[in-house]
Scaffold this active site. Structure first.
Site, PDB file in Angstrom:
ATOM      1  CG  PHE A  63      -0.848  -5.822   4.354  1.00 58.15           C
ATOM      2  CD1 PHE A  63      -1.109  -5.054   5.472  1.00 58.15           C
ATOM      3  CD2 PHE A  63      -1.883  -6.588   3.842  1.00 58.15           C
ATOM      4  CE1 PHE A  63      -2.357  -5.039   6.066  1.00 58.15           C
ATOM      5  CE2 PHE A  63      -3.134  -6.591   4.427  1.00 58.15           C
ATOM      6  CZ  PHE A  63      -3.376  -5.816   5.539  1.00 58.15           C
ATOM      7  CG  HIS A  99      -6.671   1.236   1.419  1.00 61.98           C
ATOM      8  ND1 HIS A  99      -5.674   1.555   0.526  1.00 61.98           N
ATOM      9  CD2 HIS A  99      -6.037   0.684   2.496  1.00 61.98           C
ATOM     10  CE1 HIS A  99      -4.505   1.216   1.029  1.00 61.98           C
ATOM     11  NE2 HIS A  99      -4.696   0.688   2.225  1.00 61.98           N
ATOM     12  CB  CYS A 114      -0.958   0.001   1.187  1.00 61.48           C
ATOM     13  SG  CYS A 114      -2.113  -1.386   1.149  1.00 61.48           S
ATOM     14  CE  LYS A 151      -5.545   4.612   2.416  1.00 65.61           C
ATOM     15  NZ  LYS A 151      -4.568   5.674   2.665  1.00 65.61           N
ATOM     16  CG  HIS A 208      -2.029   4.606   5.382  1.00 65.44           C
ATOM     17  ND1 HIS A 208      -1.752   4.367   4.051  1.00 65.44           N
ATOM     18  CD2 HIS A 208      -2.485   3.436   5.888  1.00 65.44           C
ATOM     19  CE1 HIS A 208      -2.027   3.099   3.767  1.00 65.44           C
ATOM     20  NE2 HIS A 208      -2.476   2.521   4.873  1.00 65.44           N
ATOM     21  CD  GLU A 248      -1.763   7.845   9.292  1.00 66.86           C
ATOM     22  OE1 GLU A 248      -1.495   8.630   8.382  1.00 66.86           O
ATOM     23  OE2 GLU A 248      -2.727   7.054   9.256  1.00 66.86           O
TER      24      GLU A 248
END
Length: 420
Positions: A404, A345, A168, A340, A308, A319
């Site tokens: 990830f 996402h 991502c 998002k 994010h 975060e």
């Protein structure tokens, strides 16, 4: 050190077929989520997605290109066409050996691969598949480089054509790689961005299995809730953003419109867990601190952060900790939001989409809100711009991402006069 600027932006995102529609959508804070309609969603825990209303023919994509290219490649071509037109580059005057491509993607041609497996295996009934039923362009779907080479051929780019696949953070890292190539005098112009089209049964099932995506479906528009106490996971999306990034002297010489300068990029890996994140946010915080050091920017000079903000408790709290670690007390006064909440996402693509948003924030002085943020998580106690857009005097805009595999990346855009 050669300086690098953004001179063109192209976006294909849920709820906005082009850059301006995308901008209006995120500023208005109007989520573009709906129930899955590309296949039967009833077997799945999560049934809400953020899909693009994408007609390849409306973007001028030929039937032959559509036939040989997966949806993620088609989205990339459409975004790149818009970015190149926006840049005003005259390809007849460009040294093609000094122009390259860097495209990010987390899952590549997953739609074509899954669809073709269904055919050649007769819906999974045959262990030994029959290759005679496969479409003739299956190899392009197998190799992630297909979309990058498609763009290189489309624009005649003969410098490096690179593929970045770091989960991502692919969208951030692809722009970062292009930035480094220009800094290192390997290219003068780079077509950089990312694309993903992961709305397939297997992708939905994978995220279902780890309970990363939201099961909420009563009102799809409210399903994505970053930093909200009632969030239940992220909404899977799709899309693409492509930026034209260019050496400053080249851009000035041709009188280009310059959105901003790239003034810092850094990446870390947490070496911790494939999908898990340390709650203290140390690696992401280190990437942010590195970026600020490269740019010579103090924490209290950041005017906007594109978070994010996936909408999972693990990510949102990690975060938040990273911002506090890297920015200190300035973390509490810096406007931050997650788009998002509006466009979902889109895995590898979202980093480039968020950088497009950062460039537009610097140009237009408005920060988009975090939609659906009505009851803040007490552990996410920063200024996450709930519900309503805000005017900002932003000279520097930061974006941070987690992926990830333990990937942690950050990038800083600055107004050109401030960077000077």
């Amino acid at each position: 050190m050669r300086r690098v600027v953004v001179t063109g932006i192209g976006v294909v995102a849920p709820g906005g077929p082009r850059r301006e529609e995308f901008w209006n959508r995120i500023v208005d804070g109007k989520p573009a989520m709906r129930l899955i309609d590309a296949f039967d969603p009833t077997p799945f825990r999560s049934q809400v997605v953020a899909a693009c209303d994408f007609d390849p023919a409306a973007y001028g994509l030929s039937p032959q290109l559509v036939r040989r290219t997966d949806r993620f490649g088609q989205l990339a071509v459409a975004a790149a066409d818009e970015a190149m037109a926006d840049s005003g580059l005259d390809l007849r005057a460009v040294d093609r050996e000094r122009m390259g491509v860097c495209l990010g993607s987390a899952v590549g041609a997953s739609i074509t691969l899954e669809d073709e497996y269904v055919v050649v295996s007769d819906r999974g009934q045959n262990w030994y598949v029959d290759h005679r039923y496969a479409q003739p362009f299956l190899y392009q779907a197998l190799v992630p480089s297909s979309a990058a080479t498609e763009l290189a051929a489309r624009f005649g780019a003969q410098a490096q054509a690179a593929v970045i696949s770091t989960g991502c953070t692919s969208g951030l890292d692809s722009i970062g790689h292009a930035y480094r190539l220009i800094q290192d005098d390997e290219a003068d112009v780079m077509i950089a961005g990312a694309s993903d089209a992961p709305i397939t049964p297997i992708s939905v099932a994978c995220f279902d299995a780890i309970r990363a995506t939201t099961p909420y479906r009563d009102d799809p528009a409210q399903a994505s809730r970053p930093f909200d106490a009632e969030r239940q996971g992220f909404v899977l999306g799709e899309g693409s953003a492509v930026l034209v990034v260019e050496e400053l002297g080249s851009a000035l010489a041709r009188g280009a419109t310059i959105y901003c300068e790239i003034t810092g990029y850094a990446a870390r890996t947490n070496g911790y867990h494939m999908t898990g994140l340390r709650p203290d946010g140390v690696e992401l915080g280190a990437a942010i601190s590195d970026v600020l050091g490269q740019a010579g920017v103090a924490p209290d000079q950041i005017g906007y952060i594109s978070a994010h903000g996936s909408g999972t408790k693990q990510n949102d709290r990690h975060e938040t900790a990273a911002y506090k670690r890297a920015l200190g007390t300035a973390a509490y006064t810096t406007p931050i939001s997650s788009i998002k909440s509006v466009v979902g996402h889109s895995l590898g693509a979202i980093g480039s989409i968020e950088m497009a948003a950062c460039a537009l924030v610097l140009q237009r002085g408005v920060a988009p809100p975090t939609a659906n943020l009505t009851t803040a998580d007490p552990e996410c106690d920063l200024d996450y711009i709930p519900l309503v857009a805000r005017e900002v005097e932003a000279r520097h805009a930061l974006s941070a991402g987690s992926g990830f595999g333990g990937f942690q990346s950050a990038m800083l855009f600055s107004r050109l006069e401030e960077a000077a």
